[in-house]
Design a protein around this motif. Structure first.
Motif, short mmCIF file in Angstrom:
data_model
loop_
_atom_site.label_atom_id
_atom_site.label_comp_id
_atom_site.label_asym_id
_atom_site.label_seq_id
_atom_site.Cartn_x
_atom_site.Cartn_y
_atom_site.Cartn_z
N CYS A 50 -35.24 -2.23 -154.02
CA CYS A 50 -35.34 -2.79 -155.37
C CYS A 50 -35.13 -4.29 -155.30
O CYS A 50 -34.17 -4.77 -154.70
CB CYS A 50 -34.29 -2.15 -156.28
N TYR A 77 -34.27 -6.20 -157.63
CA TYR A 77 -33.19 -6.64 -158.52
C TYR A 77 -31.82 -6.26 -157.94
O TYR A 77 -30.98 -7.13 -157.75
CB TYR A 77 -33.39 -6.04 -159.93
N CYS A 78 -31.61 -4.97 -157.66
CA CYS A 78 -30.26 -4.54 -157.20
C CYS A 78 -30.21 -4.26 -155.70
O CYS A 78 -29.15 -3.93 -155.19
CB CYS A 78 -29.79 -3.33 -158.00
N CYS A 125 -36.06 -0.23 -158.77
CA CYS A 125 -35.56 1.14 -158.83
C CYS A 125 -35.70 1.63 -160.27
O CYS A 125 -35.89 0.85 -161.21
CB CYS A 125 -34.12 1.22 -158.33
N CYS A 151 -33.04 -0.12 -162.73
CA CYS A 151 -33.34 -1.52 -163.09
C CYS A 151 -34.58 -1.58 -163.97
O CYS A 151 -34.63 -2.31 -164.96
CB CYS A 151 -33.55 -2.36 -161.83
N ARG A 159 -23.82 3.79 -159.93
CA ARG A 159 -24.62 2.90 -159.08
C ARG A 159 -23.73 2.21 -158.06
O ARG A 159 -24.11 2.01 -156.92
CB ARG A 159 -25.37 1.88 -159.94
#
Ligand SMILES: [Zn+2]
Length: 134
Positions: free
Chosen positions: A17, A19-20, A55, A58, A120
């Motif tokens: 992902c 973002y994360c 993901c 996100c 998470r």
């Protein structure tokens, strides 16, 4: 979106992902998305430079948002842009698995995308640092 483009987005992201940083392999039954960084609603295109691998979580929390509110300053702040911004400039993963924003953009994005929801953080802690950073 054609499958070739989707595969390119996946490979460019290193199958994590954008973002994360969750690796795709961590959630084998929940597919990742080639998401529009600037939503089509806001005139974002289907070109590769407007797509990012995200993901499921996100992608769901980001939705069509371009900005949110910085939890520290209360200012309207744009979100992290995976094509224009460097992840390490805006975020850091703490030893306890939490993702902390280093900048206004990082704080705003981490909060809106609920990066530190307990499930998470737990999943992130179960991954080795190689899986998270590699
Ligand atoms: Zn994510």
């Amino acid at each position: 979106m054609d499958e070739g483009l989707r595969q390119n987005v996946r490979q460019r992201a290193g199958h994590r992902c954008e973002y994360c940083r969750m690796p795709e392999s961590a959630t084998p039954f929940v597919p990742f998305h080639a998401e529009h960084i600037i939503a089509q609603q806001h005139m974002g295109t289907d070109e590769a430079d407007n797509l990012a691998l995200a993901c499921d979580r996100c992608n769901a929390y980001k939705g069509t948002n371009l900005a949110s509110v910085d939890p520290e300053t209360g200012e309207v702040t744009r979100l992290f842009h995976p094509r224009n911004d460097l992840w390490n400039v805006h975020f850091v993963i703490e030893p306890d698995g939490k993702i902390i924003g280093r900048t206004d953009v990082g704080r705003t994005t981490a909060r809106l995308l609920m990066m530190n929801a307990p499930a998470r953080v737990r999943l992130r802690c179960e991954l080795s640092s190689d899986e998270l950073n590699g």
